[in-house]
Structure formats: structure tokens, C-alpha cells
Design an enzyme around this catalytic site. Sequence first.
Site, PDB file in Angstrom:
ATOM      1  N   ASN A   1       0.792  -1.234   0.000  1.00 33.06           N
ATOM      2  CA  ASN A   1       0.000   0.000   0.000  1.00 33.06           C
ATOM      3  C   ASN A   1       0.823   1.282   0.000  1.00 33.06           C
ATOM      4  O   ASN A   1       0.496   2.240   0.717  1.00 33.06           O
ATOM      5  CB  ASN A   1      -0.973  -0.010   1.191  1.00 33.06           C
TER       6      ASN A   1
ATOM      7  N   ASN B   1      -3.696  -0.343  -3.223  1.00 29.96           N
ATOM      8  CA  ASN B   1      -5.133  -0.570  -3.221  1.00 29.96           C
ATOM      9  C   ASN B   1      -5.867   0.652  -3.780  1.00 29.96           C
ATOM     10  O   ASN B   1      -5.344   1.770  -3.725  1.00 29.96           O
ATOM     11  CB  ASN B   1      -5.630  -0.846  -1.804  1.00 29.96           C
TER      12      ASN B   1
ATOM     13  N   HIS C   1     -11.016  -7.028   7.553  1.00 31.95           N
ATOM     14  CA  HIS C   1      -9.842  -7.849   7.809  1.00 31.95           C
ATOM     15  C   HIS C   1      -9.864  -8.377   9.237  1.00 31.95           C
ATOM     16  O   HIS C   1     -10.440  -7.756  10.129  1.00 31.95           O
ATOM     17  CB  HIS C   1      -8.562  -7.045   7.590  1.00 31.95           C
TER      18      HIS C   1
END
Length: 329
Positions: free
Chosen positions: A175, A197, A302
Site C-alpha cells: 500500500n 489498493n 480484515h
Amino acid sequence: MRGLLLKLLFSLMLCFFILGTILTVFIWYIFNHSDVKPHSSSNLARRTTDAGSSGMCRDCRENTIDKMVELYSHAWKKQNGNFNKFRSQLASRCHGLSKAIVTQANTPLKSKIVYDGEKRNPLQVTPKLFSTFVKEQPFENVTWKTCAVVGNGGILINSSCGEAIDSAHFVFRCNLPPLDKGYEKDVGNKTNLVTANPSILLEKFEGLMEHRAPLWRVWDFSSPIRPVFLNPEYLRNLARFWRTQGLRVTRLSTGLIMSSLALELCASVHLYGFWPYAQHPHDRQPLINHYYDNRQGKKTVHAMPAEFAHLLHLHRQGVVRVHLGQCPR
């Protein structure tokens, strides 16, 4: 010269747009069949998920951390038998070497890319889109001796792990994390593969519509630089695989995806910055969520403690090396 720069900028915008499309929200479906029994770590993973998400008491959370430290605290040694067995299982189910990246070989012209978030709207591979794919899988017939997968956890602060990370033959990062501003000592700056992302592109680069200058620094890590796109088919296979290991989550984190890929590509895998708790494992000092900010992730998407429990299980088996705390100087 100006025309060439504009052309390159347009190409980068197109590539990031495609990346955002392919890496958009993946909904991992629950599969009702499994021919592999979960490892014993699955019960621990469920306990850590419950402790992290149900608002349990402070003592309960601390006991969970104590349990993680207890399981971690032993001399690590790579166990080639366990490593080869797990790697073989992963490769036979996920085929990372041939399917991890979208290529012109595995995604031909006029085919459709189907990602879980929008199965009713597959992405048609047009000639323009096809031209952005790499011709062949960049990972086939390649094995790196040592690989470092660098998460972004606050545990990296004051870790002095930068030198150890940069000494790996191949470094994965997640990321588009900042690597300057004095972070180099703790996280290094060597980067061979970094993910981005869609939310990162929107937040940091305003969807590539404004302030594009920082992007150029992203592409300075190595030369030649090639944007590549994760294959939705590989991600679905990976979700199925981890379910057979007892990991039941809404969506796999980028860190676990990169760790899984590293296990197929590397002879030795070292993980940094994966500690999922708000207290340091050794002195219980408070930690921020990331080494560069304290922004919290979506806990409903997550399940970091559950994932960490599985990675810790692999650490105890000598499959991967999880690094917690300071690195030797």
C-alpha cells in the site's frame, strides 16, 4: 520531450485505473467443502478474532498478547520439511508462479476478467487494456534466496530493522508506504514489489486527477519499472486455500497475500511489521496502528489477529520467520 512525458503520464494513469478496478473490493465467499483439516492454530485464530472484535475486557486482551508472546518466544530455526510441505500445498492450489499476475499469456485478448466484487460486470479485455499487461509471468523460473515481506505495523517504530530488510534479495511492501522522512532506519527503502489498493490511490493521489508528482517517486524503486496487476483467479484460489487452513475471514489482507506469494517465490521468508495489537509484545508500551500514522483499518473486513495467529503457527513450524521487536544491529 513534453509529448513523451505526457504519454508516459497517461499510461501510468491508465495502469493505475486498471489496478484500481482489478484490486477493488474482493468479497470472499464461504466455501462449503474442504479436503484438508485445519491446523491446530485455527482455534487460536478464532479466539484472537473474538478477543479483538467483541469489546472484551482489558485483562482478556492482555492475556491474548501474553499468549502470542509465549508462543513466539522460542529459538527459531527453518524446518525444511515443513517449509517444503507447506510450499507444495500452496503452489498446488494457488499456482502463484503462473497465475499471480495478469499477463498476456494467461489473459488473452477478448477474454473477461471476473472479480468477486462485481461478477455480473466482468472486465472485457480490449486491445488497449491487453497492451498494458506484461507478456509473460515475471515470477516463473525464479527463486530468490531470501525475501522480506514488510507490513506497516507500528511495531516497526524504533525497530532498527531497515538494514536487515534491505539485505533481503527481494522486498515486498504493501500500500505505497512512506520510506523517507527518517523511516529508513526502521523499515529500509529497498523495494522490488509494492502494492496499491484503490483506496490508497484515492486518498494519497486524489484518484490520479491531481498532484501527480508524488507518483514519480513511486516508480523510482528500480529500473525498468513495470506496473503489474494481481489476478482475481489467483486471489480466489488463495482465499480457498486459507479457508482449508481454518482461516475464516471476509477478505484476506494485502500482507497475507504478499506473504503467501513470497512462500512460492522464495527459499526463505522473513516477515516484519505484522504485529496486530495496540501494545508492544515486549514492554507493553502503546503502539500506533501504522509506523507512519494511527489510522485504523476496517475490523469488519480484515481479521488481523486471526491472520497473525496462522503466521505465528508457521513461524513455530519453521516455515516463515516472524520478526518482533528490535533487529540485531
